[in-house]
Design an enzyme around this catalytic site. Sequence first.
Site, short mmCIF file in Angstrom:
data_model
loop_
_atom_site.label_atom_id
_atom_site.label_comp_id
_atom_site.label_asym_id
_atom_site.label_seq_id
_atom_site.Cartn_x
_atom_site.Cartn_y
_atom_site.Cartn_z
N VAL A 1 0.81 -1.23 0.00
CA VAL A 1 0.00 0.00 0.00
C VAL A 1 0.84 1.27 0.00
CG1 VAL A 1 -1.92 -1.18 1.12
CG2 VAL A 1 -0.27 0.08 2.52
N ASN B 1 -6.39 -2.15 6.80
CA ASN B 1 -5.72 -2.80 7.93
C ASN B 1 -4.20 -2.74 7.84
OD1 ASN B 1 -5.32 -4.96 10.13
ND2 ASN B 1 -4.45 -5.92 8.31
N SER C 1 -5.75 2.83 16.42
CA SER C 1 -5.17 2.09 17.55
C SER C 1 -5.31 2.92 18.80
CB SER C 1 -3.69 1.81 17.28
OG SER C 1 -3.03 1.36 18.45
N TYR D 1 4.66 5.59 15.01
CA TYR D 1 3.45 4.77 14.91
C TYR D 1 2.27 5.48 15.56
CZ TYR D 1 0.32 0.76 15.69
OH TYR D 1 -0.75 -0.09 15.72
N LYS E 1 -1.31 6.69 13.74
CA LYS E 1 -2.62 6.19 14.16
C LYS E 1 -3.53 7.33 14.61
CE LYS E 1 -2.09 1.87 13.18
NZ LYS E 1 -2.93 1.23 12.15
N ILE F 1 -3.58 -6.68 21.05
CA ILE F 1 -4.22 -7.88 20.52
C ILE F 1 -3.14 -8.92 20.26
CG2 ILE F 1 -5.70 -8.82 18.70
CD1 ILE F 1 -7.11 -6.65 20.29
#
Length: 229
Positions: free
Chosen positions: A56, A82, A134, A147, A151, A180
């Site tokens: 992507v 995702n 997130s 990161y 997000k 997760i």
Amino acid sequence: ALVTGAARGLGRACALALAEAGADIALGLRDINADNGLIKEIEALGRKALPLQMDVSKMDEISAAFHKIEEYFKRLDIVVNNAGVAPENLIENVTEKDFDYTLAVNLKGTFFISQAAGAFMIKQRYGRIINLSSQAGFIALPGESVYCMTKAGIAHLTKCFAAEWGKYNITVNAVAPTFIYTPGTQEYLAKQEAREHVLSKIVLGRIGEPKDVANAVLFLASPGASLIT
């Protein structure tokens, strides 16, 4: 439905949940040959699966993949953005290469995948876009500054798309999971001290499974969420 980063973890769980609910699935894969048996699982559910070469961060791969979706399915109702990366480093050690790549996959990828999906959805006057944000978009996680930034950006970008595309009956939502159990968190959560720290912050007292996130995505893609954007 198109699911990016579909080969494992949350993407795999989302693809299977949507297939179980009756969708044919376009699988966005960074390596088209690495579906890890997902195509067979989807076909065993009686649905079609179209593997797509889709890093992507690369506009040419996005464009080629959407041409194949148009040829094969003729329409696109659901997109799950995702695909994401999370190079972990202290702020003082972040490299320009990691910085640029994280933004290219997490933010640029989400934006231009959604833009390409809009070509179908605006014409159809129907669409469901679900982005993976997130908890890191709302709280500061040490060692994950870039990161976290991406997000947070996804959370606000979701609102921007929702505001512009609501008039076309396109809903745009984001899911922001806690920790997760996925291949990406496996090594970290295998450490007892880290696992205990994470559990101490989660009110329900358990670390999530990919299916927990997939269920939220499935709801937002369903008629039951038609007034949520």
